[in-house]
Design a protein around this motif. Sequence first.
Motif, PDB file in Angstrom:
ATOM      1  N   GLN A   1       0.837  -1.207   0.000  1.00 36.80           N
ATOM      2  CA  GLN A   1       0.000   0.000   0.000  1.00 36.80           C
ATOM      3  C   GLN A   1       0.864   1.247   0.000  1.00 36.80           C
ATOM      4  N   ARG A   2       0.460   2.233  -0.794  1.00 37.65           N
ATOM      5  CA  ARG A   2       1.185   3.502  -0.860  1.00 37.65           C
ATOM      6  C   ARG A   2       0.354   4.655  -0.299  1.00 37.65           C
ATOM      7  N   LYS A   3      -0.921   4.675  -0.627  1.00 37.75           N
ATOM      8  CA  LYS A   3      -1.770   5.788  -0.222  1.00 37.75           C
ATOM      9  C   LYS A   3      -2.242   5.636   1.216  1.00 37.75           C
ATOM     10  N   GLY A   4      -2.559   6.763   1.824  1.00 36.94           N
ATOM     11  CA  GLY A   4      -3.165   6.751   3.149  1.00 36.94           C
ATOM     12  C   GLY A   4      -2.203   6.636   4.305  1.00 36.94           C
ATOM     13  N   LEU A   5      -0.895   6.785   4.060  1.00 37.20           N
ATOM     14  CA  LEU A   5       0.067   6.689   5.162  1.00 37.20           C
ATOM     15  C   LEU A   5       0.068   7.955   6.017  1.00 37.20           C
ATOM     16  N   ASN A   6      -0.100   9.104   5.385  1.00 37.32           N
ATOM     17  CA  ASN A   6      -0.216  10.382   6.115  1.00 37.32           C
ATOM     18  C   ASN A   6       0.923  10.600   7.114  1.00 37.32           C
ATOM     19  N   ILE A   7       2.142  10.379   6.629  1.00 35.91           N
ATOM     20  CA  ILE A   7       3.298  10.551   7.519  1.00 35.91           C
ATOM     21  C   ILE A   7       3.628  12.028   7.744  1.00 35.91           C
ATOM     22  N   GLY A   8       3.432  12.833   6.727  1.00 39.09           N
ATOM     23  CA  GLY A   8       3.577  14.271   6.931  1.00 39.09           C
ATOM     24  C   GLY A   8       4.887  14.861   6.467  1.00 39.09           C
ATOM     25  N   PHE A   9       5.888  14.039   6.147  1.00 39.57           N
ATOM     26  CA  PHE A   9       7.140  14.572   5.618  1.00 39.57           C
ATOM     27  C   PHE A   9       7.746  13.533   4.669  1.00 39.57           C
ATOM     28  N   PRO A  10       8.527  13.982   3.676  1.00 41.14           N
ATOM     29  CA  PRO A  10       9.046  13.052   2.671  1.00 41.14           C
ATOM     30  C   PRO A  10      10.155  12.163   3.217  1.00 41.14           C
ATOM     31  N   SER A  11      10.428  11.081   2.488  1.00 43.43           N
ATOM     32  CA  SER A  11      11.565  10.228   2.824  1.00 43.43           C
ATOM     33  C   SER A  11      12.858  10.951   2.490  1.00 43.43           C
ATOM     34  N   ASP A  12      13.983  10.433   2.941  1.00 44.39           N
ATOM     35  CA  ASP A  12      15.269  11.090   2.720  1.00 44.39           C
ATOM     36  C   ASP A  12      15.588  11.269   1.243  1.00 44.39           C
ATOM     37  N   ASP A  13      15.201  10.271   0.429  1.00 43.46           N
ATOM     38  CA  ASP A  13      15.490  10.370  -1.005  1.00 43.46           C
ATOM     39  C   ASP A  13      14.344  10.982  -1.801  1.00 43.46           C
ATOM     40  N   GLY A  14      13.273  11.373  -1.109  1.00 42.49           N
ATOM     41  CA  GLY A  14      12.144  12.000  -1.768  1.00 42.49           C
ATOM     42  C   GLY A  14      11.214  11.047  -2.493  1.00 42.49           C
ATOM     43  N   LYS A  15      11.498   9.748  -2.428  1.00 45.88           N
ATOM     44  CA  LYS A  15      10.674   8.773  -3.131  1.00 45.88           C
ATOM     45  C   LYS A  15       9.524   8.298  -2.243  1.00 45.88           C
ATOM     46  N   PRO A  16       8.457   7.792  -2.862  1.00 41.74           N
ATOM     47  CA  PRO A  16       7.291   7.353  -2.074  1.00 41.74           C
ATOM     48  C   PRO A  16       7.643   6.209  -1.126  1.00 41.74           C
ATOM     49  N   ARG A  17       6.923   6.145  -0.035  1.00 43.73           N
ATOM     50  CA  ARG A  17       7.043   5.025   0.893  1.00 43.73           C
ATOM     51  C   ARG A  17       5.900   4.041   0.650  1.00 43.73           C
ATOM     52  N   PHE A  18       6.169   2.782   0.941  1.00 42.33           N
ATOM     53  CA  PHE A  18       5.174   1.726   0.788  1.00 42.33           C
ATOM     54  C   PHE A  18       5.129   0.901   2.073  1.00 42.33           C
ATOM     55  N   VAL A  19       3.970   0.288   2.326  1.00 43.17           N
ATOM     56  CA  VAL A  19       3.864  -0.599   3.484  1.00 43.17           C
ATOM     57  C   VAL A  19       4.638  -1.882   3.182  1.00 43.17           C
ATOM     58  N   LEU A  20       5.602  -2.203   4.056  1.00 46.41           N
ATOM     59  CA  LEU A  20       6.411  -3.404   3.913  1.00 46.41           C
ATOM     60  C   LEU A  20       5.941  -4.533   4.826  1.00 46.41           C
TER      61      LEU A  20
END
Length: 381
Positions: free
Chosen positions: A242-261
Amino acid sequence: MKVLAAMSGGVDSAVAAARAKDAGHDVVGVHLALSRMPGTLRTGSRGCCTIEDSMDAQRAANMIGIPYYVWDFSERFKLDVVDDFVAEYQAGRTPNPCMRCNERIKFAALLEKALALGFDAVATGHYASIVTDSAGNKELHRAAAWAKDQSYVLGVLTKEQIDHSMFPLGATPSKAEVRAEAAARGFTVAQKPDSHDICFIPDGDTRGWLADRVGAEQGEILDRTGAVIGRHEGAHAFTVGQRKGLNIGFPSDDGKPRFVLEVRPRDNTVVVGPKAALDIAEIAGSTFSWAGIAPLDPTEPFDCQVQIRAHADPVDAVARVSVVDGRTELVITPREPLNGVAPGQTAVVYVGTRVLGQCTIDRTVSALAAPAPAAVPVPSL
């Protein structure tokens, strides 16, 4: 043959029942009442097995000229499909309720009752084919129209169930042809929309539906190092990939999307990371079955294809049955990494167009640490 035609109220099952009758079989239509709210009405293409669907099935049966009955399987459906769905999410797994329904309702409870009443086979509107080999054994194969092929959701069928199953639409080249045939027969369901989403969650709000039954408790979102980077409203609302709905509020260090692992229900945490971390080099499950005759020696690795979703492309793989930590598992090693595989999903194994078997995925091995599989011969089947 005496055939029980499962009629959902849709165009596929209506045409399948009609074709079974045209083939000279003694056909009886039956609609399975699965909803515990019999007054429920269908909303467009959402939901199924409603009172509206029952009426559509009866009209089709009347036009075909076959007896028609409604069987109440709502209690068993709740126990074997709905409650299982909730329990799997509570365990941090991603279940496939359509697989469970085919396994436990349509081709277990229904077929069991049909055989007890003297029927020879159950006919459904699934797009799949049954082929008889040179030794007289029946095999489950993909449908002629791969775009509509539904053999994946039938991968849970056993040899005994395949021996008593009939799929009259298997050789049909397109859904458009089925609709045209239905219109020519005068069926009112000829242009009825296909059902989609989870039938017992007709509004499509799986997260809200689960929250009402499992409860929503805030927990932590972690990165791969274990650092807390956010909070969530309930781990049950997330699934691997899953990619959507994480609502973390700040980008990852590399600016790429985060996914549920990973989803960890015991401590109510969700682990997220980069898409590359979703690549999986091996999957395995201890709950597995063979769709027809099994390989002569399934402990010997054999070439196959694996499909992990109903509409996913098959991937070349090597499979074997192995004992791991005291458990007998079907272990599948794809020749290229699978992406976004979640425990609880079903992996269906094919050899060519034939469905060989399936397993419910218990564990996965990351592609970051696994070697590529060696080439092996196709087994004797």
